[in-house]
Structure formats: C-alpha cells, structure tokens
Design a protein around this motif. Structure first.
Motif, PDB file in Angstrom:
ATOM      1  N   TRP A  26      13.268  11.410  -3.948  1.00  0.00           N
ATOM      2  CA  TRP A  26      13.205  10.983  -3.031  1.00  0.00           C
ATOM      3  C   TRP A  26      13.939  11.170  -1.906  1.00  0.00           C
ATOM      4  O   TRP A  26      15.041  11.002  -2.211  1.00  0.00           O
ATOM      5  CB  TRP A  26      12.779   9.310  -3.307  1.00  0.00           C
ATOM      6  CG  TRP A  26      11.748   9.315  -4.867  1.00  0.00           C
ATOM      7  CD1 TRP A  26      10.654   8.646  -4.366  1.00  0.00           C
ATOM      8  CD2 TRP A  26      11.840   9.068  -6.283  1.00  0.00           C
ATOM      9  NE1 TRP A  26       9.516   8.139  -5.489  1.00  0.00           N
ATOM     10  CE2 TRP A  26      10.559   8.330  -6.648  1.00  0.00           C
ATOM     11  CE3 TRP A  26      13.208   9.656  -7.153  1.00  0.00           C
ATOM     12  CZ2 TRP A  26      11.058   8.541  -7.936  1.00  0.00           C
ATOM     13  CZ3 TRP A  26      12.860  10.004  -8.438  1.00  0.00           C
ATOM     14  CH2 TRP A  26      12.230   9.636  -8.978  1.00  0.00           C
ATOM     15  N   ASN A  27      13.730  10.520  -0.560  1.00  0.00           N
ATOM     16  CA  ASN A  27      14.280  10.486   0.450  1.00  0.00           C
ATOM     17  C   ASN A  27      13.508   9.302   1.490  1.00  0.00           C
ATOM     18  O   ASN A  27      12.653   9.112   1.805  1.00  0.00           O
ATOM     19  CB  ASN A  27      14.001  11.737   1.025  1.00  0.00           C
ATOM     20  CG  ASN A  27      13.411  12.336   2.073  1.00  0.00           C
ATOM     21  OD1 ASN A  27      12.616  12.651   1.148  1.00  0.00           O
ATOM     22  ND2 ASN A  27      12.852  11.847   3.145  1.00  0.00           N
ATOM     23  N   GLY A  28      14.465   8.012   2.031  1.00  0.00           N
ATOM     24  CA  GLY A  28      14.436   7.816   3.743  1.00  0.00           C
ATOM     25  C   GLY A  28      13.837   8.591   4.546  1.00  0.00           C
ATOM     26  O   GLY A  28      13.795   9.388   4.449  1.00  0.00           O
ATOM     27  N   TRP A  29      12.219   8.379   4.867  1.00  0.00           N
ATOM     28  CA  TRP A  29      11.823   8.827   5.842  1.00  0.00           C
ATOM     29  C   TRP A  29      11.408   7.747   6.805  1.00  0.00           C
ATOM     30  O   TRP A  29      11.216   7.923   7.442  1.00  0.00           O
ATOM     31  CB  TRP A  29      10.705   9.760   5.584  1.00  0.00           C
ATOM     32  CG  TRP A  29       9.263   8.575   4.683  1.00  0.00           C
ATOM     33  CD1 TRP A  29       9.379   9.011   3.293  1.00  0.00           C
ATOM     34  CD2 TRP A  29       8.504   7.790   5.522  1.00  0.00           C
ATOM     35  NE1 TRP A  29       8.333   7.753   3.022  1.00  0.00           N
ATOM     36  CE2 TRP A  29       7.817   7.762   4.568  1.00  0.00           C
ATOM     37  CE3 TRP A  29       8.079   8.015   6.907  1.00  0.00           C
ATOM     38  CZ2 TRP A  29       6.675   6.674   4.510  1.00  0.00           C
ATOM     39  CZ3 TRP A  29       6.661   7.147   6.638  1.00  0.00           C
ATOM     40  CH2 TRP A  29       6.343   6.997   6.168  1.00  0.00           C
ATOM     41  N   ARG A  43       6.607   2.689   1.590  1.00  0.00           N
ATOM     42  CA  ARG A  43       7.539   1.508   2.405  1.00  0.00           C
ATOM     43  C   ARG A  43       8.927   1.363   1.834  1.00  0.00           C
ATOM     44  O   ARG A  43       8.966   0.574   1.602  1.00  0.00           O
ATOM     45  CB  ARG A  43       6.736   0.601   2.609  1.00  0.00           C
ATOM     46  CG  ARG A  43       5.455   0.653   3.447  1.00  0.00           C
ATOM     47  CD  ARG A  43       4.427  -0.833   3.468  1.00  0.00           C
ATOM     48  NE  ARG A  43       3.309  -0.405   3.990  1.00  0.00           N
ATOM     49  CZ  ARG A  43       2.434   0.091   4.343  1.00  0.00           C
ATOM     50  NH1 ARG A  43       1.897   0.866   3.102  1.00  0.00           N
ATOM     51  NH2 ARG A  43       0.902   0.409   5.211  1.00  0.00           N
ATOM     52  N   GLY A  44       9.251   2.397   1.663  1.00  0.00           N
ATOM     53  CA  GLY A  44      11.079   2.570   0.426  1.00  0.00           C
ATOM     54  C   GLY A  44      10.805   2.416  -1.086  1.00  0.00           C
ATOM     55  O   GLY A  44      11.817   3.001  -1.235  1.00  0.00           O
ATOM     56  N   ASN A  85      15.911  -1.620  -4.136  1.00  0.00           N
ATOM     57  CA  ASN A  85      16.488  -0.480  -4.599  1.00  0.00           C
ATOM     58  C   ASN A  85      15.159   0.828  -3.580  1.00  0.00           C
ATOM     59  O   ASN A  85      14.941   1.812  -4.259  1.00  0.00           O
ATOM     60  CB  ASN A  85      16.185  -0.558  -6.164  1.00  0.00           C
ATOM     61  CG  ASN A  85      17.862  -0.734  -6.637  1.00  0.00           C
ATOM     62  OD1 ASN A  85      18.523  -0.316  -6.188  1.00  0.00           O
ATOM     63  ND2 ASN A  85      17.113  -1.916  -7.872  1.00  0.00           N
ATOM     64  N   ASN A  86      14.496   0.274  -2.670  1.00  0.00           N
ATOM     65  CA  ASN A  86      14.289   0.447  -1.425  1.00  0.00           C
ATOM     66  C   ASN A  86      15.267   1.866  -1.073  1.00  0.00           C
ATOM     67  O   ASN A  86      15.967   1.649  -0.908  1.00  0.00           O
ATOM     68  CB  ASN A  86      13.527  -0.221  -0.032  1.00  0.00           C
ATOM     69  CG  ASN A  86      12.032  -0.727  -0.886  1.00  0.00           C
ATOM     70  OD1 ASN A  86      11.487  -0.160  -1.890  1.00  0.00           O
ATOM     71  ND2 ASN A  86      11.458  -1.867  -0.617  1.00  0.00           N
ATOM     72  N   LEU A  87      14.350   3.075  -0.075  1.00  0.00           N
ATOM     73  CA  LEU A  87      14.819   4.290   0.592  1.00  0.00           C
ATOM     74  C   LEU A  87      14.056   3.847   1.865  1.00  0.00           C
ATOM     75  O   LEU A  87      13.752   3.787   2.453  1.00  0.00           O
ATOM     76  CB  LEU A  87      14.740   5.348   0.055  1.00  0.00           C
ATOM     77  CG  LEU A  87      15.104   5.336  -1.468  1.00  0.00           C
ATOM     78  CD1 LEU A  87      13.922   5.125  -2.326  1.00  0.00           C
ATOM     79  CD2 LEU A  87      16.001   6.905  -1.824  1.00  0.00           C
ATOM     80  N   THR A  88      15.437   4.037   2.852  1.00  0.00           N
ATOM     81  CA  THR A  88      15.113   3.595   4.244  1.00  0.00           C
ATOM     82  C   THR A  88      15.902   5.374   4.702  1.00  0.00           C
ATOM     83  O   THR A  88      16.424   5.493   4.145  1.00  0.00           O
ATOM     84  CB  THR A  88      15.691   2.795   4.780  1.00  0.00           C
ATOM     85  OG1 THR A  88      14.703   2.257   6.036  1.00  0.00           O
ATOM     86  CG2 THR A  88      17.115   2.188   4.651  1.00  0.00           C
ATOM     87  N   ILE A  89      15.792   5.240   6.522  1.00  0.00           N
ATOM     88  CA  ILE A  89      16.586   6.116   7.054  1.00  0.00           C
ATOM     89  C   ILE A  89      16.848   4.835   8.485  1.00  0.00           C
ATOM     90  O   ILE A  89      16.404   4.112   9.320  1.00  0.00           O
ATOM     91  CB  ILE A  89      15.195   7.037   8.075  1.00  0.00           C
ATOM     92  CG1 ILE A  89      16.474   8.044   8.483  1.00  0.00           C
ATOM     93  CG2 ILE A  89      14.217   6.471   8.281  1.00  0.00           C
ATOM     94  CD1 ILE A  89      15.555   9.373   8.605  1.00  0.00           C
ATOM     95  N   SER A  90      17.909   5.946   9.389  1.00  0.00           N
ATOM     96  CA  SER A  90      18.549   5.002   9.721  1.00  0.00           C
ATOM     97  C   SER A  90      18.742   5.894  11.316  1.00  0.00           C
ATOM     98  O   SER A  90      18.710   7.116  10.717  1.00  0.00           O
ATOM     99  CB  SER A  90      20.134   4.759  10.085  1.00  0.00           C
ATOM    100  OG  SER A  90      20.958   4.123  11.352  1.00  0.00           O
TER     101      SER A  90
END
Length: 679
Positions: A152-155, A115-116, A164-169
C-alpha cells in the motif's frame, strides 16, 4: 524487530551498482523503513510460501515539473522546488512480503487504499484490519498462500493519518510572485446521523466576510435552494462555519451548500505520480539515491492492483492521465481489478480538490467526478466536441494494463456505470482488447446488513461479491501471466435487450427508470419511484482544461444528458443481466442495487450506496394474503433440500464460467444447508 531498515553501500555494490541515471528515473529518491515485524501474523506459515513479514515506513519522491509525464499534474508549475528544481512529496508505505521472497510468486498485489484505509480482508475471508498483525487478520490467507507480496502507499492528501491510515504530503501551491492562490470552492453539507452546530471546510477561507460567500439550504433535492442571509451564519475561523445564533444545529438530512472564496490549494494530482513511482521503484529499482535497498529488489515479475470504490475511480483517472507509464516509459501495473468504481473518475487532479467526495443519487453532484471521457475506447463528447478515452494514453506509450471493471447494481443506478462501456449517447461499444466489464446483479455498494435499514425504507442487501472477486482475480492473473483469455463481459447491453434507459427528470440532478420498462413488480409495502442518477455535462469554465474550476457552481450545457441505463429485472425484481450470484440465481428475496430514504431523512430520495433485501413469503397462502405477486419459497423449491440443490446448481454454473472457485462453491452449499429456508 523494529528500527531502521538500511543496507550498507558495500551490500549495494555487491547487488550491482545503480547508475545515477536509473536512480533519477525511479523518482523515489529515498525510502525509509521505520519498523519491521518479522514474522508477522503471529508467525503463521502459509503453505510452501512460509511466514510473512511486515515493513512500514515512508517514501520520499521528487518530480521534474518539466517532464512530459508530470506536466499533466494541475498546478505543478506553481509548486515550490528544491535546490535541484524538483517538486517534493512524502508518503506512507506498507508492505507484507514473504520472509523468503524466493518462495513467493514474484507478483505484487497493490491495494490502492480507500481514504487511507485497507480493504483487502475480503480476499482472505478475514477482517483484514488496518494494521494486519494477528493470525486472525490473515484469515484463510488467500493471497499469502499463493505467495503475493501485498503493498500500500499513501496517495490521498485528504486522508486522515489516524488509525494506521496511509496518507501523502504534497506541497501548497502559490502564485509566481509568492502570494496565496485564491479561487472558488464548494462544500456539500449534510448531517444524517449526528446533529452538529459547526462544519469544517476542506480549504481555508480567503476572507471571513460572509457577504462574499453563498450558503443555501433545502430539505429535498427537488426543492429550490433558499439562501441563508450573510447574517445567518459566520466563520468561526478560516476552516470552520456555524449557523447563527451560535449553537444553532444544522437541520438533520437537510442539504446545505456553500460556495466560498478559498485559498492555499495543494498539488493534489501528485497523488497519481506517487503510486506510479512507488510501484515502479518496487518493480525496477535496486536501491534509492542514498543506498537504501529496495526490499523487493529483483523479485517482481508482475504487478496487479485491487481497488474498492473511491480508489477504483482513482485508477480510472490514473489510466486516463497516462500514469501507467513511468518516467522511463515502462508499464507500471500489469493487471487492474476495479470494484465499485462506476462510470466515474475522482476529481483529484484539480485545483481545490476534494477526493474524499463521491457523487450519488442525492449527494455531491457539483464536484468534478463524472467528467468526460467515461469509456475506455476513443469516443466523442456530443456536447463539447472533445474526443477521449481511458486507454488513449497507454495505447500511445504501449503500457496498457489488462483491466476488469466490476460494478454492483448500485453503481449502475447511482454512478452511471453503463457509461464505462457505451458512448455518451448510450450506444454499446465493443470491448477493448485489454478490458472486460462485469455487473454483479442486484448487489448494493458492498454487502449490507440484512438486519439493518439504516436511513433506508427496507433492509439492506447482504449480497457479497467477494467470492466472485477472488475468482476473477485469478482469471486476471492468468490473463496477464499466461495469456489465458478472460471470461467474457457480463453487463446489460442495448443490443441484447437487457438495458433500460434512464429518462431525464425535470430536476437536472436525477432521472427516472420507468417501472413498466424495467419490469419491476408492484410489491406490497415497497415504494418504487425509479430514481436514478443522471450524468449531466457540467461546465466548470474555460480554465478547467488545466484543472482550474473558474466557474463554480458549474453551469449545465444546452444538451446536458449523457445517456445511461440499468439492467432489466425478472418477475421477482431481480436483475437479468450480469453475474447472477446464488442469492440472485437461487433467490430467497428480491435484491436491488437501489434504495430510498425513510421519513425524517429526505423521504423517497436516494439512499445512496444502499440496496434492498425484500424477502419472499414462505408459503403461497401467505403471499396471496398480502397480494405479493412473487412466488413463495415453497412454490419455488418445495423443500429445504430443493433450495440447497438450486444453490448448488447456480454455484456450479458460475464456476464453469470462471466466476467462482471450488472453495467458494463449497461455502455457498454449506451456507444454504445450514440456513432455515423451508425448515
């Protein structure tokens, strides 16, 4: 230092010019490193590897919707395209690497974020943090001392970008004529902790007319839902509902369910391609299409992934859908360590996806998470006649990774984990050549706080699997890089007599494990109901083969039960099958992967991810005074020294099986010696 991390085209030429074809195949068209901290971890040096640096930024990707590898993505044909006819996405990226890559081990440790958020800290005996920066965040440096690059990568498009979470658009999809797409969506609504007067929807409502939606409520899972009249609630706006009159609080722990017409779904399945393309870029590319050099160019020889819970389910579907082959048909990930994924996928590659959801005893049963196929080998669904398996796609492309599927007892009780290694009727399957399965006996969904009951009746289970996860990761690395045979699978099997089959319950959402068949002792003050999640075949409609849920809520087939099971237990209630860590092999309590809710929170229903810690009495007299059938600590170990020796014996046996490393054996012995057991 901070600022753009770009190299000139002159340097690119010196590294070797990248052809237009290979640039296009990489599918990450641009990387943008927006900040570099070198060194990070306050300059801490990790043995011969040296110091590490931290790179943060964005990766911009393009997908050809006509490419065979991308055609499986739900609704990609309805996503907007750029001038080149491609579908665009952008994701956060985060890399921790040796400053001098030559000193590293040339291996990637990809943590697929939850979840990021980042959960790698357990590997290093540290908190890790969501923006690891300090020496304390590095902890003992298990990964860094061995020279791994960590990335890490947003998915997950539903992940918040906060903290500082990772996300994706990813793009919103529309009908071919440009009009909004609408369809049924579903919300499972429970407030256990903080009362609320409003609830936020995952997708905007297509209409604010409550007569076109259905909201129900029930206090317990076995109750029949009561429809709340259309005048009993309203849309505050297209993304929020509230009960009426305004200010009415949703009942604590009651189950509300909303089926409503939603609009503007996103192409969430692009999240699978994003990880595929990111790892492929790091592994194979020299630079992006704009001349920005891959910060790991020419370094990586092997790639590994590690995932906890939600992303482990993501990686299950990642394999099933064929995303471990990049667009040039090269293997993306060589070794996968999945922890706490259960026998489930993630429901990401569907219209109106909600990947943050997860099914357990009481929650989220009607989302498309537990859908066939469950197992790795090819099997047949007895209810639909479909065939499938998680390794079918990679077997065709010759890109299968080596995989460790590791689950706690909780996943067997609440997420049907046994279906990973059986057919749909519960018959044992032989292990595929590239996959091994492990049960962490008696563990809950991650280590719990022994001083905290939460919503549950008993204290939570503190059994910590991190030491075993480290040892198995080394075994996975050796399997991939050296061809060293891995430890054999350790799970309950019908063939060994260690499995107890779940019985279907009158209420379709749950089943029951018979107490006598399980071997569960009657423990004073402990309620046993045998509650277990039962995996049912749900029919989402004929369009579901394209990821579109045309029928919501789903219907249940005529023969709906996929058979699942758990491990038998010994006279203490501790599981027999699986990897029995010292807290189970040399116990001071009964530890379980299941738990029940306490009064006020859906009493006697499943307490979701929690387990139980039920201590033994110190002396025989104390246990007899309350009719506890389990031997006391004194009867088991006689003295404190006897307990420490039992822990040491259990730890050393596990090390012989390659389930513990020496440093963790030492820690188990130290912890036992420092304890108050029989002092």
């Amino acid at each position: 230092m901070n600022g753009p991390f770009r190299f000139s085209r002159v340097l690119l030429f010196m590294l070797g010019f990248v052809s237009t074809t290979s640039q296009l195949q990489a599918r990450i068209v641009r990387i943008e490193i927006t900040s570099v901290q070198s060194p990070t971890f306050e300059g801490k040096v990790f043995g011969k590897v040296g110091a590490y640096e931290k790179l943060r930024g964005k990766a911009y990707g393009e997908l050809d919707p006509a490419a065979l590898q991308n055609a499986v993505i739900t609704d990609i044909q309805l996503a907007p395209r750029n001038a080149r006819g491609k579908v665009e996405y952008v994701m956060d990226i985060y890399i921790l690497k040796p400053i001098n890559l030559a000193n590293g081990n040339h291996k990637l440790f990809l943590e697929v974020n939850n979840r990021g958020g980042k959960l790698f800290g357990g590997f290093n005996n540290s908190s890790g943090g969501n923006d690891p920066t300090t020496a304390a965040h590095a902890g003992e440096g298990f990964l860094m001392n061995r020279g791994y690059t960590i990335a890490w990568n947003g998915w997950d498009p539903s992940a918040s970008a906060a903290n500082n979470n990772l996300t994706i658009s990813v793009p919103t999809v529309r009908n071919p004529d440009g009009s909004p797409i609408t369809g049924p969506s579903y919300e499972y609504i429970v407030f256990d902790d903080k009362p609320s007067t409003t609830y936020s929807l995952a997708y905007p409502a297509a209409t604010l007319n409550t007569a076109q939606a259905t909201l129900t409520v029930r206090d317990h899972l076995q109750d029949s839902p009561t429809v709340i009249p259309a005048g009993g609630w309203e849309y505050v706006n297209e993304r929020t509902i509230q009960l009426l009159p305004a200010g009415t609080t949703f009942r604590q722990s009651a189950i509300y369910e909303l089926v409503y017409p939603a609009r503007d779904p996103i192409a969430a399945g692009i999240g699978f391609a994003a990880t595929r393309d990111f790892v492929s870029f790091l592994r194979y590319a020299r630079a992006d299409d704009f001349g920005n050099v891959n910060p790991l160019a020419g370094d990586l020889q092997y790639t590994f992934s590690y995932a906890v819970s939600q992303p482990a389910r993501y990686l299950n579907d990642f394999q099933t859908l064929g995303f471990n082959a990049d667009e040039n048909n090269r293997r993306v990930i060589d070794g996968i360590e999945n922890w706490l994924g259960g026998g489930s996928g993630i429901g990401l590659n569907v219209r109106f996806a909600q990947p943050s959801r997860t099914e357990r005893n009481r929650q989220n049963h009607l989302y498309p998470e537990g859908v066939f196929p469950f197992a790795y080998p090819v099997t047949t669904d007895p209810f639909t006649g479909k065939t499938g398996g998680r390794i079918v796609a990679c077997s065709t492309s010759h890109t299968c990774p080596n995989v460790f599927e590791i689950n706690s007892a909780n996943e067997y009780w609440v997420k049907a984990a046994s279906l990973l290694h059986t057919d749909a009727l519960g018959n044992d399957l032989p292990d595929p050549e590239n996959v091994r399965f492990f049960l962490v006996s008696g563990a809950q969904h991650g280590a719990g706080n022994v001083n905290n009951r939460g919503l549950c009746q008993q204290f939570q289970n503190p059994t910590n699997a991190e030491p075993m996860l480290r040892a198995l990761f080394i075994a996975l690395d050796d399997w991939v890089t050296k061809g060293t045979p891995p430890p054999r699978s350790e799970v309950p099997r019908r063939s060994t007599g260690t499995a107890v089959i779940a019985n279907a319950h009158q209420n379709w959402q749950t089943g029951q494990i018979d107490q006598e068949a399980l071997g569960w002792p009657t423990i004073p003050g402990v309620t046993y109901t045998g509650l277990i999640t039962t995996r049912y075949q749900l029919d989402f409609g004929s369009s579901f083969r394209h990821g579109i849920m045309s029928q919501y809520p789903p219907s249940i087939g005529e023969r709906p039960v996929y058979i699942n099971f758990v491990s038998k237990v010994d006279q203490d209630g501790n599981e027999i099958a699986g990897i029995r860590l010292p807290p189970v092999a040399a116990p001071i309590a009964t530890t379980t992967g299941w738990a029940l809710r306490r009064a006020g929170y859906g009493e006697n229903e499943g307490c979701e991810g929690a387990g139980q810690f039920i201590p033994f009495k110190p002396t025989k007299a104390e246990r007899l005074s309350v009719n506890d059938p389990r031997l006391s600590l004194q009867e088991r170990y006689q003295t404190h020294d006897g307990y420490v020796k039992a822990v040491e014996k259990a730890a050393r046996k596990l090390a012989e099986q390659r389930f513990l490393l020496q440093e963790d054996i030492d820690q188990y012995i130290h912890t036992a010696a420092s304890s108050n057991v029989l002092k």
